[in-house]
Design a protein around this motif. Structure first.
Motif, short mmCIF file in Angstrom:
data_model
loop_
_atom_site.label_atom_id
_atom_site.label_comp_id
_atom_site.label_asym_id
_atom_site.label_seq_id
_atom_site.Cartn_x
_atom_site.Cartn_y
_atom_site.Cartn_z
N ILE A 12 19.01 0.93 -3.27
CA ILE A 12 19.80 -0.27 -2.75
C ILE A 12 19.05 -1.36 -2.92
O ILE A 12 19.35 -2.91 -3.77
CB ILE A 12 20.25 0.06 -1.31
CG1 ILE A 12 21.19 0.75 -1.22
CG2 ILE A 12 20.96 -1.34 -1.01
CD1 ILE A 12 21.41 1.92 -0.15
N ASN A 24 30.19 -5.43 -0.57
CA ASN A 24 29.20 -3.82 0.27
C ASN A 24 30.07 -3.11 -1.17
O ASN A 24 29.38 -2.01 -1.16
CB ASN A 24 29.49 -3.60 0.74
CG ASN A 24 28.87 -3.03 2.12
OD1 ASN A 24 28.08 -2.70 2.00
ND2 ASN A 24 29.87 -1.84 2.45
N ALA A 28 27.49 -0.04 -3.17
CA ALA A 28 28.10 1.31 -2.90
C ALA A 28 28.91 1.99 -3.68
O ALA A 28 27.98 2.69 -4.69
CB ALA A 28 29.42 1.54 -1.90
N GLU A 29 29.28 1.79 -5.10
CA GLU A 29 29.48 1.94 -6.01
C GLU A 29 28.98 2.27 -6.66
O GLU A 29 28.32 2.84 -7.60
CB GLU A 29 31.30 1.04 -7.13
CG GLU A 29 32.22 1.55 -6.33
CD GLU A 29 33.64 0.22 -6.88
OE1 GLU A 29 32.59 -0.30 -8.19
OE2 GLU A 29 34.63 0.39 -6.72
N LEU A 33 28.02 6.09 -2.94
CA LEU A 33 27.75 5.92 -1.44
C LEU A 33 29.07 5.82 -0.92
O LEU A 33 29.52 4.34 -1.20
CB LEU A 33 26.48 5.77 -0.90
CG LEU A 33 25.33 5.97 0.07
CD1 LEU A 33 25.60 7.14 -0.10
CD2 LEU A 33 24.79 4.90 0.18
N SER A 34 29.48 5.86 0.29
CA SER A 34 30.29 5.13 1.22
C SER A 34 30.01 3.68 1.37
O SER A 34 29.13 3.32 1.46
CB SER A 34 30.59 5.80 1.84
OG SER A 34 30.12 5.79 2.96
N PRO A 35 30.89 2.19 1.73
CA PRO A 35 30.55 1.42 1.91
C PRO A 35 29.99 1.25 3.35
O PRO A 35 29.64 0.50 3.46
CB PRO A 35 32.53 0.63 1.60
CG PRO A 35 32.73 1.40 0.61
CD PRO A 35 32.71 2.62 0.51
N THR A 36 30.21 1.85 4.44
CA THR A 36 30.42 2.12 5.69
C THR A 36 28.95 3.16 5.36
O THR A 36 27.98 2.08 5.66
CB THR A 36 31.50 3.17 6.35
OG1 THR A 36 32.63 3.04 6.08
CG2 THR A 36 30.74 3.38 7.67
N THR A 38 26.97 3.05 3.24
CA THR A 38 26.16 1.45 2.61
C THR A 38 25.50 0.38 3.40
O THR A 38 23.95 -0.52 3.58
CB THR A 38 26.68 1.33 1.59
OG1 THR A 38 26.94 2.65 -0.10
CG2 THR A 38 26.02 -0.06 0.54
#
Length: 154
Positions: A12, A24, A28-29, A33-36, A38
């Protein structure tokens, strides 16, 4: 309490250093990882002080700041009041990009960006030399920027 950085935190941080305008979802992509998750990691990294802000990188040439100089400043006395006065003056100057108190043969290393040599002469005579305690300066005009990065290894 700061948590140790793991592999995803480092991914990140590297991604945001390279491109701070990522959404975001894009971030995340990139880190898989999931957006939440991240968003929570970015909030934590910010809260813990790993991320201190975001900014646009501007072209000095387009803005008429073509001359980059480094100035060694030697003081005639090294007392708290002289250090404080010097620091306050360089903080007020828009031309100063960085100023570091250093150990060695001089006291401060100043990095400044100005329009040209005439502007530098004015900066030196109006900002640096009038400061109390300034005994001597040595200026190094940059002929070519070989490497200039702001990203930290993560």
């Amino acid at each position: 309490m700061s948590k140790e950085l793991d592999r995803l935190d480092r991914k990140i941080l590297r991604a945001l250093q390279a491109e701070g305008r990522l959404t975001n979802i894009e971030l995340a992509e990139r880190v898989n990882l999931s957006p939440t998750a991240t968003a929570e990691r970015v909030r934590r990294l910010t809260r813990e002080g790993y991320i201190t802000g975001y900014m646009a990188m501007l072209s000095p040439q387009k803005l008429g700041r073509n001359l980059l100089v480094f100035i060694e400043v030697k003081l005639d006395r090294t007392t708290a009041d002289v250090f404080d006065t010097f620091a306050a003056a360089v903080k007020r100057s828009d031309d100063v990009m960085e100023c570091h108190m250093v150990a060695g043969g001089f006291d401060y290393l100043v990095k400044a960006r100005v329009a040209g040599m005439e502007a530098y002469r004015q900066f030196l005579s109006e900002v640096i030399l009038p400061l109390p305690g300034v005994r001597e300066t040595h200026t190094y005009a940059v002929m070519e920027e070989v490497k200039a990065v702001s990203a930290l290894p993560v």
